[in-house]
Design a protein around this motif. Sequence first.
Motif, PDB file in Angstrom:
ATOM      1  N   VAL A 555      48.920  26.534 -33.035  1.00  0.00           N
ATOM      2  CA  VAL A 555      47.988  26.517 -31.905  1.00  0.00           C
ATOM      3  C   VAL A 555      47.009  27.679 -32.030  1.00  0.00           C
ATOM      4  O   VAL A 555      45.777  27.506 -31.930  1.00  0.00           O
ATOM      5  N   VAL A 556      47.561  28.919 -32.268  1.00  0.00           N
ATOM      6  CA  VAL A 556      46.700  30.097 -32.366  1.00  0.00           C
ATOM      7  C   VAL A 556      45.752  29.966 -33.556  1.00  0.00           C
ATOM      8  O   VAL A 556      44.555  30.269 -33.470  1.00  0.00           O
ATOM      9  N   ALA A 557      46.277  29.456 -34.673  1.00  0.00           N
ATOM     10  CA  ALA A 557      45.457  29.327 -35.880  1.00  0.00           C
ATOM     11  C   ALA A 557      44.321  28.340 -35.658  1.00  0.00           C
ATOM     12  O   ALA A 557      43.168  28.596 -36.075  1.00  0.00           O
ATOM     13  N   ASN A 558      44.617  27.214 -35.015  1.00  0.00           N
ATOM     14  CA  ASN A 558      43.570  26.212 -34.791  1.00  0.00           C
ATOM     15  C   ASN A 558      42.502  26.726 -33.829  1.00  0.00           C
ATOM     16  O   ASN A 558      41.303  26.466 -34.010  1.00  0.00           O
ATOM     17  N   LEU A 559      42.918  27.427 -32.776  1.00  0.00           N
ATOM     18  CA  LEU A 559      41.946  27.968 -31.829  1.00  0.00           C
ATOM     19  C   LEU A 559      41.086  29.032 -32.503  1.00  0.00           C
ATOM     20  O   LEU A 559      39.860  29.102 -32.282  1.00  0.00           O
ATOM     21  N   LEU A 560      41.714  29.871 -33.346  1.00  0.00           N
ATOM     22  CA  LEU A 560      40.956  30.907 -34.031  1.00  0.00           C
ATOM     23  C   LEU A 560      40.009  30.288 -35.064  1.00  0.00           C
ATOM     24  O   LEU A 560      38.843  30.696 -35.189  1.00  0.00           O
ATOM     25  N   ALA A 561      40.481  29.262 -35.787  1.00  0.00           N
ATOM     26  CA  ALA A 561      39.627  28.589 -36.768  1.00  0.00           C
ATOM     27  C   ALA A 561      38.430  27.936 -36.085  1.00  0.00           C
ATOM     28  O   ALA A 561      37.308  27.951 -36.609  1.00  0.00           O
ATOM     29  N   ASN A 562      38.673  27.371 -34.897  1.00  0.00           N
ATOM     30  CA  ASN A 562      37.571  26.755 -34.141  1.00  0.00           C
ATOM     31  C   ASN A 562      36.547  27.807 -33.730  1.00  0.00           C
ATOM     32  O   ASN A 562      35.337  27.584 -33.804  1.00  0.00           O
ATOM     33  N   ALA A 563      37.034  28.974 -33.306  1.00  0.00           N
ATOM     34  CA  ALA A 563      36.125  30.054 -32.906  1.00  0.00           C
ATOM     35  C   ALA A 563      35.323  30.548 -34.103  1.00  0.00           C
ATOM     36  O   ALA A 563      34.114  30.823 -33.994  1.00  0.00           O
ATOM     37  N   VAL A 564      35.978  30.683 -35.261  1.00  0.00           N
ATOM     38  CA  VAL A 564      35.279  31.129 -36.455  1.00  0.00           C
ATOM     39  C   VAL A 564      34.183  30.137 -36.830  1.00  0.00           C
ATOM     40  O   VAL A 564      33.063  30.515 -37.214  1.00  0.00           O
ATOM     41  N   ARG A 565      34.487  28.819 -36.684  1.00  0.00           N
ATOM     42  CA  ARG A 565      33.532  27.781 -37.073  1.00  0.00           C
ATOM     43  C   ARG A 565      32.243  27.891 -36.254  1.00  0.00           C
ATOM     44  O   ARG A 565      31.139  27.646 -36.760  1.00  0.00           O
ATOM     45  N   TYR A 566      32.363  28.220 -34.955  1.00  0.00           N
ATOM     46  CA  TYR A 566      31.193  28.178 -34.067  1.00  0.00           C
ATOM     47  C   TYR A 566      30.649  29.563 -33.701  1.00  0.00           C
ATOM     48  O   TYR A 566      29.759  29.655 -32.854  1.00  0.00           O
ATOM     49  N   THR A 567      31.192  30.618 -34.281  1.00  0.00           N
ATOM     50  CA  THR A 567      30.713  31.967 -33.971  1.00  0.00           C
ATOM     51  C   THR A 567      29.865  32.481 -35.137  1.00  0.00           C
ATOM     52  O   THR A 567      30.307  32.446 -36.299  1.00  0.00           O
TER      53      THR A 567
END
Length: 670
Positions: A555-567
């Motif tokens: 869960v944490v990895a997916n949320l962080l990966a999503n943030a990296v993608r759009y930041t």
Amino acid sequence: MDEAVRRAPDASDPVSAVALAAVTDAVMVIDAAGVIRFVNDAFAVMSGYSPEEAIGRTSRLLAADAQDQTTHERVWPAVLSGRPWQGESVNRHRSGRLYTVDETITPVAAEDGTTTCVVVVQRDVSARQQAEQDRDLYAQLLAATGAAVIGTDLDGRVTFWNRAAERLYGWRSEEVEGRDILEVNVHPEAAAHAGWIMSQLRAGQSWTGEFEVQRRDGVRVPALVTNAPYLDAAGELAGIIGVSVSVAQLRAAEEKAQRRASQQVAVAELGRRALTDLDVDLIRDEVVRVVATELEVPLVKVLELTPDGAQLLVAAGIGWHEGVVGQALVTNERGSQAGFTLLQDRAVIVDDLATEARFRSPDLLTSHGVVSGMSAPIRGAQGDHGVLAVHTTLARTFTADEASFLEAVAGVLGAAIARERVEQQLRTVVDRLARSDEIRLAFLRATSHELRTPLSAIVGLAETLQGHDAEVDGPLRNQLLGRLTANAGRLTRLIDDLLDVDRLASGLVTANRRPQQLVELVERVVSEQDLGGRRLELSLEPVVADVDPPKLERVVANLLANAVRYTPRDATIRIALRRRDEAIELTVEDDGEGVAPGYLEQVFEPFVQGPASRHAAQPGTGLGLTLARELVALHDGTLTAGNRPGGGARFEAVLPVRPQGGEPSAPGSR
């Protein structure tokens, strides 16, 4: 004795003198033996016997029957002894009909005192007797007629008052005889009109029309009145006859028919709106307005069952205190009025709520001072929807017609609600089909890139190694094999994500929970993530929770990966972990463009991404957030998306705190 002697006795003779004195009446001279010796012309007219037919025959000639003959035999000796007789007797006409006469028998004596004959004088009183009988009959008819008949003199003083008048006006005849009629049955507001009518009657004119009369108790009654003057024997005005018939029942019937017609029109119009109007809220409001108007009640409400069926919400209403409509709830149980109504097949009528024994008095009604009421179930093809009810604060007994009207309106409302739900289901199906098509297209877009890219790399690297094996030295070979392995791993993860989404949706995955220090878990995930030059701010409170570590790490990895993608690079990503009451909050925020408002829920659907991602160089599959939400739900938590006030997206996972070592969730638990 010649004809002249027989028909016209000598006036010097006593008998002749008596007969001549009564020539206008029927006269007979009968000798002591009872034989008729003389009759006059009036006798012939009255009896039908000519003098020739009567003279020489006995007095029994006119006897009506044996009883009359017996009377004659009793009277005759007394007359012969010198005593006259007077009375009524019944004669039989020559034609056989009977007629009544007023009869006087006078004895005529000789010089020695003996009775030589009698003179009988008769006057026909049948007409008078018939008139008296007719008068008595008419009086009885007037007394017994269903119409109120009142007689007055020209001054308006009551002279006749029949039984129907007693019933209509509440006065006994002996109480009103001699009183002014205007004081008895005319209310003050109509006195001027009644006086004008009386003046018309005194002038010899009749009057007919509807007039509101007044009873003894003061109640006003609409009546159809006919007044006419009557004349005496001399043709002069003698008094006034009035005939009154109450039309209260007729007016009530007319009003009832008008109400029923109005209610039928109202039901038809509501039915039309139920079929054409898409806004059920408007139909509810119209229902309560129409019902309040047609039934003339101050309180109307529509109760709708809550999804769990345990309560009913006051969804619409008229006359209630502020805060009731749209907020107040009543229980759905047999002991409540609403629950009792839903168990019935027809409307429930309550005459007096205070004495009602079928169910307890609801607080909502007692607080509004309700006394009487009526309620009907709202039903559709798939079951109960609620209750339509009306209430009054004054005692009232609702009729069967009113109950039928309420049931009809409840049926229309039930059909409208059922139609709305069917339309909602159809819209949901259409939306699902549209979403399915969007998901299909998104899947094709995502997988066409995410599958083709690693496959192309794998194929290219494999062909390079195969075709140039001799030319590739050790370091380059290792580099190519590393890239080959990385792309194969990427492809494997994509397939695993697809399989995991399917397994989670099918309830085939369980959470194997154990106590875990979440700060360590978050830091471990962060240390393994490539942030690509983006800054990371951590705000982690020490929290120990019973979780499935690998799944929560994902869960944490997916949320962080999503943030990296759009930041953007050089921007900041923030991760916070804190304890709030009986829950744990994990938030991941970024400085990107944020989530489009219409996609706050859609971003969690498989293969769905924001509009800006569709044309990105590496759009991704859109499975990361889907898996994150499903894995949070596996821990009985929630994952929501939002936007930061200063810009950027914010994702918040809330996990309920479980006792350490508690029972794991069942497969598919949410």
